[in-house]
Design a protein around this motif. Structure first.
Motif, PDB file in Angstrom:
ATOM      1  N   ARG A   1      -0.955  -4.271   7.203  1.00  0.00           N
ATOM      2  CA  ARG A   1      -0.981  -3.193   6.350  1.00  0.00           C
ATOM      3  C   ARG A   1       0.611  -2.688   5.925  1.00  0.00           C
ATOM      4  O   ARG A   1       0.545  -2.090   4.808  1.00  0.00           O
ATOM      5  CB  ARG A   1      -1.987  -1.902   6.618  1.00  0.00           C
ATOM      6  CG  ARG A   1      -3.456  -2.258   6.818  1.00  0.00           C
ATOM      7  CD  ARG A   1      -4.061  -1.125   7.071  1.00  0.00           C
ATOM      8  NE  ARG A   1      -3.734  -0.379   8.555  1.00  0.00           N
ATOM      9  CZ  ARG A   1      -4.084  -0.518   9.741  1.00  0.00           C
ATOM     10  NH1 ARG A   1      -4.974  -1.707   9.955  1.00  0.00           N
ATOM     11  NH2 ARG A   1      -3.864   0.076  10.657  1.00  0.00           N
ATOM     12  N   GLY A   2       1.453  -2.785   6.933  1.00  0.00           N
ATOM     13  CA  GLY A   2       2.855  -2.518   6.702  1.00  0.00           C
ATOM     14  C   GLY A   2       3.336  -3.345   5.761  1.00  0.00           C
ATOM     15  O   GLY A   2       4.253  -2.940   4.779  1.00  0.00           O
ATOM     16  N   ILE A   3       3.106  -4.578   5.167  1.00  0.00           N
ATOM     17  CA  ILE A   3       3.612  -5.284   4.351  1.00  0.00           C
ATOM     18  C   ILE A   3       3.020  -4.927   3.049  1.00  0.00           C
ATOM     19  O   ILE A   3       3.804  -4.899   2.120  1.00  0.00           O
ATOM     20  CB  ILE A   3       2.842  -6.804   4.673  1.00  0.00           C
ATOM     21  CG1 ILE A   3       3.520  -7.495   6.056  1.00  0.00           C
ATOM     22  CG2 ILE A   3       3.293  -7.874   3.282  1.00  0.00           C
ATOM     23  CD1 ILE A   3       2.987  -8.861   6.140  1.00  0.00           C
ATOM     24  N   LEU A   4       1.538  -4.388   2.884  1.00  0.00           N
ATOM     25  CA  LEU A   4       1.265  -3.959   1.774  1.00  0.00           C
ATOM     26  C   LEU A   4       1.807  -2.659   1.106  1.00  0.00           C
ATOM     27  O   LEU A   4       2.375  -2.421   0.115  1.00  0.00           O
ATOM     28  CB  LEU A   4      -0.246  -3.811   1.885  1.00  0.00           C
ATOM     29  CG  LEU A   4      -1.247  -4.802   2.134  1.00  0.00           C
ATOM     30  CD1 LEU A   4      -2.616  -4.389   2.351  1.00  0.00           C
ATOM     31  CD2 LEU A   4      -1.316  -5.959   1.001  1.00  0.00           C
TER      32      LEU A   4
ATOM     33  N   LEU B   1       2.018  -3.661  -2.486  1.00  0.00           N
ATOM     34  CA  LEU B   1       1.003  -4.873  -2.722  1.00  0.00           C
ATOM     35  C   LEU B   1      -0.449  -4.681  -2.773  1.00  0.00           C
ATOM     36  O   LEU B   1      -0.614  -3.719  -1.898  1.00  0.00           O
ATOM     37  CB  LEU B   1       1.452  -6.097  -1.933  1.00  0.00           C
ATOM     38  CG  LEU B   1       2.933  -6.532  -2.074  1.00  0.00           C
ATOM     39  CD1 LEU B   1       3.327  -7.519  -0.888  1.00  0.00           C
ATOM     40  CD2 LEU B   1       3.280  -6.975  -3.347  1.00  0.00           C
ATOM     41  N   ARG B   2      -0.979  -5.317  -3.114  1.00  0.00           N
ATOM     42  CA  ARG B   2      -2.568  -5.164  -3.055  1.00  0.00           C
ATOM     43  C   ARG B   2      -3.045  -6.606  -2.872  1.00  0.00           C
ATOM     44  O   ARG B   2      -2.609  -7.777  -3.337  1.00  0.00           O
ATOM     45  CB  ARG B   2      -3.330  -4.565  -4.475  1.00  0.00           C
ATOM     46  CG  ARG B   2      -2.426  -3.197  -4.640  1.00  0.00           C
ATOM     47  CD  ARG B   2      -3.163  -2.681  -5.964  1.00  0.00           C
ATOM     48  NE  ARG B   2      -2.907  -3.420  -7.087  1.00  0.00           N
ATOM     49  CZ  ARG B   2      -3.362  -3.145  -8.279  1.00  0.00           C
ATOM     50  NH1 ARG B   2      -4.208  -2.319  -8.723  1.00  0.00           N
ATOM     51  NH2 ARG B   2      -2.754  -4.066  -9.549  1.00  0.00           N
ATOM     52  N   ASP B   3      -4.244  -6.540  -2.050  1.00  0.00           N
ATOM     53  CA  ASP B   3      -4.829  -7.896  -1.855  1.00  0.00           C
ATOM     54  C   ASP B   3      -5.831  -8.086  -2.839  1.00  0.00           C
ATOM     55  O   ASP B   3      -6.837  -7.331  -3.095  1.00  0.00           O
ATOM     56  CB  ASP B   3      -5.457  -7.918  -0.450  1.00  0.00           C
ATOM     57  CG  ASP B   3      -6.073  -9.020   0.265  1.00  0.00           C
ATOM     58  OD1 ASP B   3      -6.285  -9.781  -0.460  1.00  0.00           O
ATOM     59  OD2 ASP B   3      -6.147  -9.173   1.422  1.00  0.00           O
ATOM     60  N   SER B   4      -5.539  -9.377  -3.363  1.00  0.00           N
ATOM     61  CA  SER B   4      -6.419  -9.884  -4.675  1.00  0.00           C
ATOM     62  C   SER B   4      -7.811 -10.004  -4.192  1.00  0.00           C
ATOM     63  O   SER B   4      -8.622  -9.637  -5.357  1.00  0.00           O
ATOM     64  CB  SER B   4      -5.677 -11.251  -5.076  1.00  0.00           C
ATOM     65  OG  SER B   4      -6.042 -12.073  -3.968  1.00  0.00           O
TER      66      SER B   4
END
Length: 348
Positions: A276-279, A284-287
């Protein structure tokens, strides 16, 4: 805990007053009730600890990172504990089990609720992205067949061995994928990015398993590409797993306002704080979340669905909308490949 109900004797009544409804007494029924309480309590210990870490936004230490990958399945022991507490009329245990079920259920609800809005600005390009972990190159032939059939514009390949690299060079036409960023290495360390769009070199993430990067020119826009393949969170490598996900977080933050795609085997789910830190860092959002396919398992591929967990992801910046997301079975690997259909929008 058991409670004793004190009885009274009325005049002429030679019998003890009947035990209260929650007092099983010292006999076999009382033993079963106490055993049921212990059983329910033991079942709740692990789900309680794991969901507490999820709520606290931490991955903690082994075995929490490993269990967070399968968070939805902790509903099972919590549900059994609730049933046992109900059967034994243990009100404190009922409340405990119900609380664990409620909090776990909140975190495992579908990710994609309310995420259908498209980015502002017109769509300037359609881009299909494929990510595939080949498990030591074992699914190389299946990947080649998939590329010929699906013809994605961007391909992120993990665990591409020397034999895999040779097969890609010989079996994938330069006319189809003229632009490539390949890191040749043995075992699980090799990786590759194949592209129909012009690529410029970019610094990747320094890691044990190769995580190359590039910048693609798509419809006149520079799009940052980053392949993800951190170490798995096995008990003796959790610190390295956390560190490499942290490096991916730094890389995502460095993209700034540029369009970005980060794809690969993250060895992490959205229930991991490090993921979640990367997002958050890269916006960013997970496709799969945008496509309504959240929690579709991608590993291990051999388990019947819905068993398993989703650790293979295509993350996109807010410049992209997602038309679809499909998981593909490739023979020879323990991962399912992920193919997403994207649209790049001009949001400038």
């Amino acid at each position: 805990m058991d409670q004793e109900t004190c009885g009274t004797q009325g005049p002429g009544d030679g019998r003890d007053q009947a035990a209260g409804p929650y007092d099983a007494g010292p006999g076999p029924a009382g033993g079963r009730r106490r055993g049921g309480a212990w059983f329910a309590g033991l079942l709740l210990i692990v789900p309680t600890g794991v969901v507490a870490c999820r709520a606290a936004d931490t991955d903690a230490i082994t075995p929490v990172p490993q269990l967070l990958a399968f968070l939805p399945w902790l509903l099972v022991p919590a549900g059994v504990a609730l049933a046992a507490a109900l059967a034994g009329r243990h009100f404190a245990l009922m409340a405990w089990a119900a609380a664990v079920l409620a909090v776990t259920g909140w975190f495992v609800r579908p990710y994609d609720v309310g995420l259908t809005e498209k980015p502002p600005g017109p769509a300037v390009a359609r881009v299909d992205v494929l990510t595939a972990n080949l498990e030591f190159g074992g699914a190389t032939d299946a990947l080649l067949a998939t590329l010929a059939r699906e013809r994605p514009g961007l391909v992120f390949v993990q665990e591409c061995t020397a034999g895999c690299s040779e097969a890609l060079a010989a079996g994938v036409s330069r006319a189809d994928y003229p632009y490539r960023r390949v890191v040749e290495a043995g075992g699980a360390a090799g990786s590759a990015i194949l592209s129909r769009y012009p690529l410029a070199p970019a610094p990747g993430v320094r890691s044990v398993l190769a995580m190359p990067a590039a910048t693609a020119d798509i419809a006149g826009r520079s799009v940052d590409l980053q392949l993800a393949h951190p170490l798995p969170p096995v008990p003796d490598a959790v610190a390295d797993w956390r560190r490499e996900l942290g490096l991916l977080r730094e890389r995502a933050a460095a993209t700034g306002d540029r369009p970005a795609v980060v794809a690969g085997d993250f060895n992490a789910t959205e229930d991991h704080a490090a993921f979640r830190g990367i997002l958050r860092a890269g916006g960013l959002r997970d496709s799969t979340r945008l496509a309504g396919a959240s929690r579709t398992p991608s590993w291990p591929a051999g388990l019947p669905r819905p068993l398993g967990t989703q650790i293979d992801h295509v993350l996109v910046s807010e410049d992209f909308s997602v038309r679809s997301a499909r998981f593909l079975d490739l023979g020879g690997t323990d991962h399912r490949a992920l193919l997403v259909a994207l649209e790049l929008h001009d949001v400038r």
